[in-house]
Design an enzyme around this catalytic site. Sequence first.
Site, mmCIF file in Angstrom:
data_model
loop_
_atom_site.group_PDB
_atom_site.id
_atom_site.type_symbol
_atom_site.label_atom_id
_atom_site.label_comp_id
_atom_site.label_asym_id
_atom_site.label_seq_id
_atom_site.Cartn_x
_atom_site.Cartn_y
_atom_site.Cartn_z
ATOM 1 N N GLU A 57 10.556 -10.348 -1.497
ATOM 2 C CA GLU A 57 11.750 -9.573 -2.121
ATOM 3 C C GLU A 57 12.958 -8.799 -1.238
ATOM 4 O O GLU A 57 13.304 -8.530 -2.517
ATOM 5 C CB GLU A 57 10.152 -8.487 -2.197
ATOM 6 C CG GLU A 57 10.337 -7.137 -3.022
ATOM 7 C CD GLU A 57 9.630 -6.195 -2.686
ATOM 8 O OE1 GLU A 57 9.706 -4.902 -3.277
ATOM 9 O OE2 GLU A 57 8.141 -6.107 -2.356
ATOM 10 N N ASP A 73 5.642 -10.655 -0.365
ATOM 11 C CA ASP A 73 5.676 -9.565 -0.537
ATOM 12 C C ASP A 73 5.785 -8.749 1.208
ATOM 13 O O ASP A 73 4.315 -8.708 1.335
ATOM 14 C CB ASP A 73 5.232 -9.007 -1.463
ATOM 15 C CG ASP A 73 6.327 -7.428 -1.829
ATOM 16 O OD1 ASP A 73 6.466 -6.763 -0.822
ATOM 17 O OD2 ASP A 73 5.383 -7.119 -3.043
ATOM 18 N N THR A 78 5.345 0.014 -0.932
ATOM 19 C CA THR A 78 6.478 0.219 0.214
ATOM 20 C C THR A 78 6.578 1.712 -0.030
ATOM 21 O O THR A 78 7.495 3.025 1.081
ATOM 22 C CB THR A 78 8.072 0.084 0.017
ATOM 23 O OG1 THR A 78 7.946 -1.707 0.322
ATOM 24 C CG2 THR A 78 8.348 0.915 0.441
#
Length: 253
Positions: A57, A73, A78
């Site tokens: 990512e 990822d 996040t």
Amino acid sequence: MAGEAARMLVERRPADLGVAITKSSPTDVVTEMDTAAEQLLRKMILEQRPDDAFLGEEGGANSGRSTVRWVIDPIDGTVNYLYDLPHWSVSVGVEVDGVAVAGVVAAPRLGETYTAVRDAGSWCNGVRLRVRPPTDLGRALIATGFGYRSERRERQGVIVGALLPRVRDIRRAGSAALDLCAVAAGRVDGYYERGTHDWDRSAGALIATEAGAIVQGFHGQSASEAMVLAAPPGTFTALHDALIELGAGAPDY
């Protein structure tokens, strides 16, 4: 390796953690720890698999000399991590010739590690996973997620508002990988989302599939950024058809 990255993210998380950069919108954030975790994973993998390709990512795509690609990822969820909410994970998928063959979703703040190997089942902390029995839509607990751009969230809000009276309830936890794992573990009856990427889905989709879920897009297409749907057979069809009726297949959704 996913577990080591997850431990690093817990142990080294700064008390004053802030946003390093934003991507598609001011709410699409990257922290310094996203970057550090992906760098750690790449380093550990390359030490053992120097010829393999990567899709991460934060680090983008790197071609390799083998047929194996790692799809990473470093922090799925996040914003949860930024706010110190526990619902985030490290997701690592492995593909051979474009087909997912193994995956790990490590959620250290939840104390759970999900794993799957193609045609060999999926597991959480050593316990075999199985989806819930199919149910009618009115008794189905459905997970979903929303995009970062305000105009997309506005449209998604209309769809989820129309779906809500048709289902038992809606859950929005903030990690696509863990939503797919929740389907696998039988914690929700189904999941749908537009706007996910390969790194969000690679490991979680295999974990859900190996637990007995159908994981696809609309009309039999592969799961993609356009749509990912995951549910047991029967529930999948009911959810799919309801979303199509409500307009979730429209280009502007």
